[in-house]
Design an enzyme around this catalytic site. Structure first.
Site, PDB file in Angstrom:
ATOM      1  N   PHE A 103     -12.013 -36.623  17.157  1.00  0.00           N
ATOM      2  CA  PHE A 103     -13.296 -37.115  16.639  1.00  0.00           C
ATOM      3  C   PHE A 103     -14.298 -35.961  16.573  1.00  0.00           C
ATOM      4  O   PHE A 103     -14.252 -35.039  17.387  1.00  0.00           O
ATOM      5  CB  PHE A 103     -13.878 -38.189  17.573  1.00  0.00           C
ATOM      6  CG  PHE A 103     -13.093 -39.469  17.608  1.00  0.00           C
ATOM      7  CD1 PHE A 103     -11.950 -39.585  18.386  1.00  0.00           C
ATOM      8  CD2 PHE A 103     -13.500 -40.568  16.876  1.00  0.00           C
ATOM      9  CE1 PHE A 103     -11.220 -40.770  18.426  1.00  0.00           C
ATOM     10  CE2 PHE A 103     -12.788 -41.759  16.912  1.00  0.00           C
ATOM     11  CZ  PHE A 103     -11.636 -41.855  17.690  1.00  0.00           C
ATOM     12  N   THR A 125      -6.278 -38.933  18.720  1.00  0.00           N
ATOM     13  CA  THR A 125      -7.208 -38.888  17.579  1.00  0.00           C
ATOM     14  C   THR A 125      -8.332 -37.910  17.912  1.00  0.00           C
ATOM     15  O   THR A 125      -8.855 -37.902  19.022  1.00  0.00           O
ATOM     16  CB  THR A 125      -7.758 -40.283  17.234  1.00  0.00           C
ATOM     17  OG1 THR A 125      -6.656 -41.127  16.906  1.00  0.00           O
ATOM     18  CG2 THR A 125      -8.683 -40.239  16.028  1.00  0.00           C
TER      19      THR A 125
END
Ligand SMILES: O=C(O)C(=O)C[C@]1(C(=O)O)C=C[C@@H](O)C=C1
Length: 402
Positions: free
Chosen positions: A287, A285
């Site tokens: 960010f 992921t």
């Protein structure tokens, strides 16, 4: 005698990228190199309102002495809208309290997260918290209910930064945060890539095959679709993965599991029934780190520049927009589009063929280059000539280089 800023700081002359150094008298904390491209209104901040300040134009490092330069009793002219036209009115009395320029040591302490308060969405044990700690290992993490609360916490000076997910290698873009980036005026100042290893959690002693329901954040449920199908369980959506773990712990239901991190299992006292349950082993992921002020872009290491723009209608306009970068050999690492929310449909009336309705789009593009490079400035200038709207969301060091 101290240096006091009463609300807005007034300086003249201001050049783009002039730096402002602030010193908080209470904590002794030295402030950032603010970018004075725009009008900086410190009235928004209670914290900084009563702190002392010195303003250094980048070229001459001499703070203006109001007592010497202004006529006693005459109120200096103030124009909130135009920084460049204002007279020098820095309220200071004791030059010995002037802050020293930031040193490499100050900056590295900030880089390590000392004293930095970082907002994230979710509860302790959420992946977003892990991302905040990866970016600022010694930071104080501040949990927020919703993504938008994290944006507001930065805007209201409750925290220094926010760390928010923007894309996952399995689930794709997190559109809510793209939309919030547009709606708020924060700047991207960094990025974090986090390896996300999901675990299936249950009450102590619970068995995997006893589970009837599994709760988690929708992204996490989507990332573990194969295992959930195999188990044949009902999916229950939660605000975040750690919130799902907490719910299982509080509910006491042996037939309900949660998808969350190993750290969440530890925090909420759950058993790990299975680990690395995501569909693909490598689940990353991405960010973004957001702050009130942009960082001053450099060329000392690889930088990324994130922009958003919309275009007029016409054949080949998107091709033309992307060509401004291709012509200057600027690599694009990401391009995404979203329907323009406030004007989704455009009716094109062609009398021979009837009318057509189209969605209008905004484009988010990441450039693998720094705003400090002339080729990027020229490319953006060129794009601005025909874009309906263009905004730089931030220029920041690429994570691999940190
Ligand atoms: O729920 C969490 O733990 C989060 O940090 C949110 C989030 C997301 O929004 O994508 C972050 C990383 C994972 O991809 C799954 C969920």
């Amino acid at each position: 005698m101290d240096l006091r800023v009463n609300g807005t700081i007034w300086v003249s002359p201001i050049k783009p990228y002039s730096k402002v150094c602030l010193l908080d008298l209470e904590s002794g904390r030295r402030g950032f190199g603010f970018n004075l491209m725009s009008n900086c209104d410190f009235e928004k901040s209670h914290k900084w309102q009563c702190c002392c300040a010195a303003v250094f134009a980048q070229r001459d490092m001499t703070p203006v002495d109001e007592e010497k330069s202004s006529t006693p009793g005459v109120e200096p002219s103030r124009t909130t809208d135009n920084f460049q036209e204002t007279k020098s009115t820095i309220f200071h009395r004791d030059l010995s309290l002037l802050p020293k320029p930031l040193s490499a040591a100050d900056l590295s302490s900030l880089d390590n997260g000392i004293k930095v308060r970082v907002a994230y969405q979710g509860l302790p044990g959420a992946y977003s918290e892990a991302a905040a700690l990866k970016a600022y290992p010694k930071c104080e993490t501040v949990p927020c209910d919703q993504f938008e609360d994290a944006f507001k916490a930065v805007e209201l000076w409750l925290v220094d930064k926010a760390v928010l997910p923007i894309e996952n290698s399995l689930g794709g873009s997190i559109h809510r945060n793209y939309d919030l980036l547009l709606r708020h005026r924060l700047h991207i100042v960094g990025e974090v890539q986090l390896a996300v290893n999901h675990c299936l959690l249950g009450l102590p002693g619970a068995k995997k095959n006893e589970l009837k329901r599994v709760s988690s954040h929708p992204q996490a449920l989507a990332q573990c679709e194969m295992m959930l199908s195999k188990l044949g369980v009902v999916r229950v959506s939660a605000e975040d993965t750690a919130g799902a773990a907490q719910m299982v712990a509080l509910s006491g239901m042996r037939d309900t599991g949660a998808i969350a991190s190993a750290r969440a299992a530890e925090i909420y006292g759950l058993d790990i029934l299975a680990d690395k349950i995501q569909d693909e082993k490598d689940n990353i992921t991405h960010f973004l780190i957001l702050a009130r002020e942009p960082i001053i872009p450099g060329t000392d290491r690889p930088y990324k520049t994130s922009i958003v723009f919309s275009l007029e209608e016409g054949p080949g306009v998107l091709f033309k927009a992307l060509a401004v970068f291709a012509l200057r050999e600027i690599n694009l690492s990401k391009i995404d589009s979203r329907p323009l929310k406030n004007r989704p449909l455009r009716v094109v009336d062609d009398s021979n063929k009837g009318s057509a309705k189209y969605f209008d789009y905004i484009f988010y593009v990441d450039l693998e280059a720094s705003m400090a490079e002339p080729r990027v400035q020229y490319a953006l200038g060129h794009l601005q000539e025909f874009a309906r709207f263009l905004r730089v969301l931030g220029c920041y060091p690429m994570e691999s280089a940190l």
